[in-house]
Structures are given as C-alpha cells and as structure tokens.
Design a protein around this motif. Structure first.
Motif, mmCIF file in Angstrom:
data_model
loop_
_atom_site.group_PDB
_atom_site.id
_atom_site.type_symbol
_atom_site.label_atom_id
_atom_site.label_comp_id
_atom_site.label_asym_id
_atom_site.label_seq_id
_atom_site.Cartn_x
_atom_site.Cartn_y
_atom_site.Cartn_z
ATOM 1 N N VAL A 166 33.724 -22.584 -30.082
ATOM 2 C CA VAL A 166 33.649 -24.217 -29.996
ATOM 3 C C VAL A 166 34.703 -24.840 -29.590
ATOM 4 C CG1 VAL A 166 32.231 -23.718 -32.289
ATOM 5 C CG2 VAL A 166 34.743 -24.224 -32.448
ATOM 6 N N GLN A 167 35.715 -24.216 -29.022
ATOM 7 C CA GLN A 167 36.886 -25.022 -28.359
ATOM 8 C C GLN A 167 36.351 -26.113 -27.625
ATOM 9 O OE1 GLN A 167 40.417 -24.104 -29.489
ATOM 10 N NE2 GLN A 167 40.694 -26.287 -28.509
ATOM 11 N N GLY A 168 36.947 -27.197 -27.603
ATOM 12 C CA GLY A 168 36.494 -28.171 -26.493
ATOM 13 C C GLY A 168 35.186 -28.866 -26.694
ATOM 14 N N ARG A 169 34.371 -28.289 -27.735
ATOM 15 C CA ARG A 169 33.029 -29.082 -28.139
ATOM 16 C C ARG A 169 32.961 -29.657 -29.264
ATOM 17 N NH1 ARG A 169 28.700 -26.017 -28.615
ATOM 18 N NH2 ARG A 169 29.634 -24.081 -29.223
ATOM 19 N N PHE A 170 33.926 -29.117 -30.278
ATOM 20 C CA PHE A 170 33.861 -29.329 -31.692
ATOM 21 C C PHE A 170 35.130 -30.057 -32.212
ATOM 22 C CE2 PHE A 170 30.681 -26.250 -33.933
ATOM 23 C CZ PHE A 170 29.515 -26.843 -32.918
ATOM 24 N N SER A 171 35.358 -31.185 -32.919
ATOM 25 C CA SER A 171 36.275 -31.603 -33.370
ATOM 26 C C SER A 171 36.397 -32.060 -34.710
ATOM 27 C CB SER A 171 36.595 -33.036 -32.538
ATOM 28 O OG SER A 171 37.626 -33.668 -32.855
ATOM 29 N N SER A 178 24.511 -33.973 -29.762
ATOM 30 C CA SER A 178 25.668 -33.986 -30.786
ATOM 31 C C SER A 178 25.064 -34.380 -32.092
ATOM 32 C CB SER A 178 26.705 -35.322 -30.473
ATOM 33 O OG SER A 178 26.967 -35.018 -29.193
ATOM 34 N N LEU A 179 25.882 -33.801 -33.130
ATOM 35 C CA LEU A 179 25.701 -34.014 -34.344
ATOM 36 C C LEU A 179 27.067 -34.100 -34.977
ATOM 37 C CD1 LEU A 179 22.850 -31.456 -35.419
ATOM 38 C CD2 LEU A 179 22.888 -33.763 -35.523
ATOM 39 N N ARG A 180 27.247 -34.686 -36.426
ATOM 40 C CA ARG A 180 28.071 -34.678 -37.015
ATOM 41 C C ARG A 180 28.004 -34.201 -38.394
ATOM 42 N NH1 ARG A 180 32.597 -39.883 -38.677
ATOM 43 N NH2 ARG A 180 30.819 -40.178 -40.033
ATOM 44 N N VAL A 181 28.786 -33.426 -39.201
ATOM 45 C CA VAL A 181 28.780 -33.003 -40.470
ATOM 46 C C VAL A 181 30.026 -33.559 -41.403
ATOM 47 C CG1 VAL A 181 27.111 -31.133 -40.153
ATOM 48 C CG2 VAL A 181 29.571 -30.762 -40.024
ATOM 49 N N SER A 182 29.836 -33.955 -42.528
ATOM 50 C CA SER A 182 30.952 -34.331 -43.220
ATOM 51 C C SER A 182 31.065 -33.770 -44.588
ATOM 52 C CB SER A 182 30.702 -35.670 -43.505
ATOM 53 O OG SER A 182 30.602 -36.736 -42.265
ATOM 54 N N CYS A 183 32.240 -33.794 -45.007
ATOM 55 C CA CYS A 183 32.455 -33.087 -46.409
ATOM 56 C C CYS A 183 33.245 -34.017 -47.317
ATOM 57 C CB CYS A 183 33.071 -31.740 -46.117
ATOM 58 S SG CYS A 183 33.817 -30.694 -47.768
ATOM 59 N N ALA A 184 32.818 -34.351 -48.440
ATOM 60 C CA ALA A 184 33.392 -35.375 -49.256
ATOM 61 C C ALA A 184 33.911 -34.150 -50.455
ATOM 62 C CB ALA A 184 32.389 -36.105 -49.899
ATOM 63 N N ASN A 237 29.809 -31.681 -30.281
ATOM 64 C CA ASN A 237 29.154 -32.124 -29.200
ATOM 65 C C ASN A 237 28.737 -31.036 -28.219
ATOM 66 O OD1 ASN A 237 29.935 -34.837 -29.847
ATOM 67 N ND2 ASN A 237 32.157 -34.565 -29.113
ATOM 68 N N ASN A 238 28.021 -31.317 -27.297
ATOM 69 C CA ASN A 238 27.583 -30.391 -26.237
ATOM 70 C C ASN A 238 26.825 -29.421 -26.839
ATOM 71 O OD1 ASN A 238 26.893 -29.109 -23.596
ATOM 72 N ND2 ASN A 238 28.963 -28.349 -23.603
ATOM 73 N N LEU A 239 26.123 -29.410 -27.935
ATOM 74 C CA LEU A 239 25.716 -28.498 -28.819
ATOM 75 C C LEU A 239 24.552 -27.177 -27.837
ATOM 76 C CD1 LEU A 239 24.622 -30.588 -31.825
ATOM 77 C CD2 LEU A 239 26.234 -28.397 -32.264
ATOM 78 N N LYS A 240 24.847 -26.152 -28.341
ATOM 79 C CA LYS A 240 24.246 -24.967 -27.865
ATOM 80 C C LYS A 240 23.398 -24.217 -28.976
ATOM 81 C CE LYS A 240 28.352 -23.837 -25.073
ATOM 82 N NZ LYS A 240 29.085 -22.791 -24.429
ATOM 83 N N VAL A 241 22.184 -23.677 -28.524
ATOM 84 C CA VAL A 241 21.341 -23.019 -29.299
ATOM 85 C C VAL A 241 22.071 -22.059 -30.264
ATOM 86 C CG1 VAL A 241 19.346 -21.643 -29.615
ATOM 87 C CG2 VAL A 241 19.367 -23.332 -27.860
#
Length: 119
Positions: free
Chosen positions: A64-69, A17-23, A84-88
C-alpha cells in the motif's frame, strides 16, 4: 480500557478512493500505537499501516506504500486511513487496532468495516 469503533469504507471502483476512520475512547492514547489491519476472504490478516500516537511516526506495508495514508486527529482521538488508487486486491475487512508502545501484540480491536473494490 480503550474502545475502538470504525466507520467509513464501502464500495469503490478500481482507481478510486475511500477513507476509513477509527474513533478511540476510554483512555488517553499517548503510549499507544494504532494500526490498521485487513483480512480478505481466505487470507490471513495483515498489517496495512501503523502510527505512533505521540509522534505520528508511520509504517506502511509495501503493498500500500504510496497509495494509502494514515493520519491521526489528536483532538478527536480519531485515526484515519485514506486509501487512494484502490485495487481490486485491496478488498477486505479493515480493522483498527491498538497496542501499547513496546508491545508485540495489538490487544484492542474494532469491529471491522468492509471495503470492496470493483474492477
């Protein structure tokens, strides 16, 4: 004028998993739609997800449905993309963007942040 600055991203293993943010800054986002796009090497930029700032209504690409939020923090004027559940094949530069509701065009863009997923 709205300004967008991304943060987060980096390197993860497949399944991780990773998270990116945007301010966002510059003006109120009440009438905006916030989007996350990505562009992989040699590929066209694609819309990953979008969220309306006022209602939090979301849209996801099928890939990305079901994996990204996507979520937004209205107090901090920040949009987050939890991956989540990242793929290559999720490896790409991820861009935050904004457009006015009713518009077809995202007219404000962040600088992008790299997400790399290893097998």
């Amino acid at each position: 004028q709205v300004q967008l600055v991304e943060s987060g991203g980096g390197l993860a293993q497949a399944g991780g998993s990773l998270r990116v943010s945007c301010a966002a800054s510059g003006r109120t986002l009440t009438n905006y739609v916030m989007g996350w796009f990505r562009q992989a090497p040699g590929k066209e930029r694609e819309l990953v997800t979008a969220v309306t700032w006022s209602e939090g209504r979301t849209h996801y690409a099928e890939s990305v449905q079901g994996r990204f939020s996507v979520s937004r923090d209205t107090r901090k004027n920040t949009v987050h993309l939890q991956m989540n559940n990242l793929k290559v094949e999720d490896t790409a530069v991820y861009y935050c963007a904004a457009k006015l509701r009713g518009s077809d065009t995202y007219h404000v863009w962040g600088q992008g942040t790299q997400v790399t997923v290893s097998s």
